[in-house]
Design a protein around this motif. Structure first.
Motif, PDB file in Angstrom:
ATOM      1  N   UNK A   6     -11.146 -14.697   8.332  1.00  0.00           N
ATOM      2  CA  UNK A   6      -9.833 -14.621   7.754  1.00  0.00           C
ATOM      3  C   UNK A   6      -9.818 -14.640   6.412  1.00  0.00           C
ATOM      4  N   UNK A   7      -9.128 -13.881   5.342  1.00  0.00           N
ATOM      5  CA  UNK A   7      -9.051 -14.074   4.098  1.00  0.00           C
ATOM      6  C   UNK A   7      -7.983 -15.218   3.671  1.00  0.00           C
ATOM      7  N   UNK A   8      -7.964 -16.005   3.013  1.00  0.00           N
ATOM      8  CA  UNK A   8      -7.083 -16.817   2.638  1.00  0.00           C
ATOM      9  C   UNK A   8      -5.946 -16.082   1.809  1.00  0.00           C
ATOM     10  N   UNK A   9      -4.963 -16.582   1.692  1.00  0.00           N
ATOM     11  CA  UNK A   9      -3.795 -15.944   0.630  1.00  0.00           C
ATOM     12  C   UNK A   9      -4.324 -16.158  -0.720  1.00  0.00           C
ATOM     13  N   UNK A  10      -5.137 -17.161  -0.939  1.00  0.00           N
ATOM     14  CA  UNK A  10      -5.623 -17.148  -2.171  1.00  0.00           C
ATOM     15  C   UNK A  10      -6.622 -16.213  -2.875  1.00  0.00           C
ATOM     16  N   UNK A  11      -7.512 -15.775  -1.726  1.00  0.00           N
ATOM     17  CA  UNK A  11      -8.366 -14.798  -1.997  1.00  0.00           C
ATOM     18  C   UNK A  11      -7.703 -13.569  -2.333  1.00  0.00           C
ATOM     19  N   UNK A  12      -6.974 -13.381  -1.262  1.00  0.00           N
ATOM     20  CA  UNK A  12      -5.989 -11.886  -1.522  1.00  0.00           C
ATOM     21  C   UNK A  12      -5.230 -11.853  -2.813  1.00  0.00           C
ATOM     22  N   UNK A  13      -4.784 -12.907  -3.297  1.00  0.00           N
ATOM     23  CA  UNK A  13      -4.091 -12.690  -4.833  1.00  0.00           C
ATOM     24  C   UNK A  13      -5.058 -12.512  -5.666  1.00  0.00           C
TER      25      UNK A  13
END
Length: 158
Positions: A6-13
């Protein structure tokens, strides 16, 4: 059952920001490359004498048309003259019709390429006084003591 990480929102941003910056960098590089091809640099005859200019590069030169230097021919429509900034003289060859304001002792800006020691102009712009010259030409003439302040004052009021 395999589970995807699961990609965290932080990594996605972070990935989105890095991708956006990469896109902007590529776009800026393309714009600058296209802009470099259309930029025409300006030189005085003294500048050209002291610099190595690629013969394929389009440049502009400016200064005064040397008194007694304008000659017609040998080819049809060919005009040869000297452009000076007071220190250095540069021979110019132009084939075409000169502007009405073109005269010896007057300011001129020519665009073209340097071919050996002669400037091969494909465009000639004549100026009736220094008021309408590019700042670089006016500065070069001022440095050499050829600036005519009374001519500059005439152009502003008319």
């Amino acid at each position: 059952m395999s589970r995807r990480p699961h990609r965290s929102r932080k990594n996605q941003r972070l990935a989105l920001i890095v991708g956006g910056l990469a896109f902007l960098g590529v776009a800026a590089a393309l714009v600058l490359t296209a802009f470099e091809d259309s930029v025409v640099f300006f030189f005085s005859p003294t500048d050209l004498a002291s610099k190595q200019i690629d013969p394929e590069r389009r440049i502009r030169i400016g200064g005064l048309v040397e008194e007694g230097s304008v000659a017609r021919g040998p080819g049809d429509g060919e005009i040869r003259f000297l452009v000076t900034d007071g220190t250095t003289k540069l021979p110019v060859r132009f084939v075409g019709v000169l502007p009405d304001l073109f005269r010896e002792g007057q300011g001129v800006v020519a665009q073209g390429r340097l071919a050996g020691a002669t400037f091969e102009a494909d465009e000639v712009l004549a100026k009736h006084d220094e008021t309408y010259m590019p700042p670089e030409v006016a500065d070069a003439l001022k440095k050499q003591g050829h600036w005519q302040p009374e001519a500059g004052a005439k152009g502003k009021g008319s």
